[in-house]
Design a protein around this motif. Structure first.
Motif, PDB file in Angstrom:
ATOM      1  N   GLN A 279      -4.856  10.603   5.710  1.00 45.82           N
ATOM      2  CA  GLN A 279      -5.940  11.347   5.080  1.00 45.82           C
ATOM      3  C   GLN A 279      -6.561  12.392   5.998  1.00 45.82           C
ATOM      4  O   GLN A 279      -7.173  13.350   5.534  1.00 45.82           O
ATOM      5  CB  GLN A 279      -7.031  10.380   4.605  1.00 45.82           C
ATOM      6  CG  GLN A 279      -6.575   9.485   3.468  1.00 45.82           C
ATOM      7  CD  GLN A 279      -7.511   8.312   3.232  1.00 45.82           C
ATOM      8  OE1 GLN A 279      -8.540   8.180   3.901  1.00 45.82           O
ATOM      9  NE2 GLN A 279      -7.157   7.458   2.286  1.00 45.82           N
TER      10      GLN A 279
ATOM     11  N   ASP B 111       0.802  -1.230   0.000  1.00 49.81           N
ATOM     12  CA  ASP B 111       0.000   0.000   0.000  1.00 49.81           C
ATOM     13  C   ASP B 111       0.835   1.280   0.000  1.00 49.81           C
ATOM     14  O   ASP B 111       0.306   2.344  -0.328  1.00 49.81           O
ATOM     15  CB  ASP B 111      -0.888   0.036   1.250  1.00 49.81           C
ATOM     16  CG  ASP B 111      -2.048  -0.933   1.197  1.00 49.81           C
ATOM     17  OD1 ASP B 111      -1.821  -2.115   0.851  1.00 49.81           O
ATOM     18  OD2 ASP B 111      -3.176  -0.518   1.506  1.00 49.81           O
TER      19      ASP B 111
ATOM     20  N   HIS C 244      -3.732   4.662   6.520  1.00 53.28           N
ATOM     21  CA  HIS C 244      -4.461   5.420   5.497  1.00 53.28           C
ATOM     22  C   HIS C 244      -5.328   6.501   6.140  1.00 53.28           C
ATOM     23  O   HIS C 244      -5.360   7.649   5.682  1.00 53.28           O
ATOM     24  CB  HIS C 244      -5.322   4.482   4.651  1.00 53.28           C
ATOM     25  CG  HIS C 244      -4.555   3.735   3.600  1.00 53.28           C
ATOM     26  ND1 HIS C 244      -3.886   4.356   2.568  1.00 53.28           N
ATOM     27  CD2 HIS C 244      -4.349   2.402   3.418  1.00 53.28           C
ATOM     28  CE1 HIS C 244      -3.313   3.457   1.799  1.00 53.28           C
ATOM     29  NE2 HIS C 244      -3.573   2.249   2.287  1.00 53.28           N
TER      30      HIS C 244
ATOM     31  N   LYS D 266      -2.651  -1.145   8.065  1.00 55.25           N
ATOM     32  CA  LYS D 266      -2.742  -0.423   6.798  1.00 55.25           C
ATOM     33  C   LYS D 266      -3.914   0.557   6.818  1.00 55.25           C
ATOM     34  O   LYS D 266      -3.785   1.718   6.417  1.00 55.25           O
ATOM     35  CB  LYS D 266      -2.918  -1.413   5.644  1.00 55.25           C
ATOM     36  CG  LYS D 266      -1.691  -2.216   5.291  1.00 55.25           C
ATOM     37  CD  LYS D 266      -2.013  -3.169   4.143  1.00 55.25           C
ATOM     38  CE  LYS D 266      -0.829  -4.018   3.738  1.00 55.25           C
ATOM     39  NZ  LYS D 266      -1.186  -4.969   2.649  1.00 55.25           N
TER      40      LYS D 266
END
Length: 286
Positions: free
Chosen positions: A273, A36, A269, A265
């Motif tokens: 964000q 990722d 993320h 993961k």
């Protein structure tokens, strides 16, 4: 194709941890995260100089901070000044900020091994054959000593904590990503801390661990709640590791390991964000 997030993964692959192999865990975990993210590994002494070229810094098995305190303080200061995202965020209230939280939790009545840092407070501790004396800035049992009560008169107070030495049945660790429980491991033999086996926690066990996760108020990150089971069956907190907890991922079933990586993961993320950067003035330096 949109650019992939870039992570600077901080690890000391050569650190000789007793009973653990930092390098194996971080090589495996970082390789899984590559699905990722674009990842570069670096030593903790290099993190401050390199971190500006990345979207976030992930601090993993970087070893006890006291071995490189000046560099760590410089890293924190630079991250705060530049608004660098650091995972775990540098706002942790537990081991990330030293061992003083054990005093705070004792005073607040949490189920923790009773802890004092002044000789006049020794009477607040339960009687014990020996007492654990540890530095407030300690880690990985560095500087830990066990003394009978009469010898506490020889101790130089100021930078130490004192606790009764607990006669416990076993130690158990609860592992979290953000506020979500992932798995638990326990050491059946009190003399072999890192010989761990899978542990199936009860609802009461999870309620115990969750109190400390809630207390720490970290929105993102990996935490490990270490506890001991007394002879009477009570759980007491030993340590709340919120800086660079070793995960013992090699000791959990494959499905559990995969679920942990997926949770990590997803957490990263969300962290990238949303909010979570350390802004100037937002992180207190030790």
């Amino acid at each position: 194709m949109p650019a992939r997030p870039r992570l600077l993964y901080v690890t000391d692959l050569a650190y000789p941890a007793r009973g653990r192999r930092y390098c194996d865990e971080d090589i495996d975990l970082s390789s899984r995260l590559r699905a990722d993210f674009d990842i570069a590994l670096c030593h903790p002494l290099d993190a401050a100089a390199l971190m500006d070229g990345f979207d976030a810094v992930v601090v993993r098995n970087s070893g006890p901070v006291l071995h490189y305190q000046e560099a760590y303080d410089a890293f924190r200061a630079r991250a705060a000044a530049h608004g660098t995202r650091v995972y775990n965020p540098l706002t942790g209230r537990a081991d990330m900020a030293g061992k003083r939280y054990l005093l705070d939790l004792t005073a607040a009545g949490f189920p923790v091994i009773p802890t004092v840092d002044r000789p006049e407070d020794l009477g607040r501790l339960p009687e014990a054959a020996q007492y654990a004396v540890k530095p407030k800035a300690g880690a990985d049992s560095i500087g830990l000593d066990f003394l009978p009560l009469p010898r506490l008169a020889e101790v130089t107070w100021g930078g130490i904590l004192v606790q009764p030495r607990i006669d416990f049945r076993y130690e158990v660790s609860f592992y979290y990503v953000d506020d979500a429980f992932q798995y638990a491991l326990h050491a059946p033999d009190p003399e072999r801390r890192w010989v761990l086996e899978p542990y199936e926690p009860t609802d009461a066990d999870l309620a115990f661990a969750r109190r400390f996760i809630d207390w720490n108020t970290l929105d993102h990150g990996i935490q490990r709640v270490d506890a001991c089971r007394t002879r009477e069956g009570e759980l007491l907190l030993v340590e709340l590791e919120d800086l660079n907890p070793y995960l013992s991922l090699d000791l959990v079933p494959g499905r559990t390991r995969d679920a942990f990586v997926a949770a990590l993961k997803a957490s990263l993320h969300r962290f990238l964000q949303g909010a979570g950067a350390v802004r100037p003035g937002g992180a207190s330096l030790r």
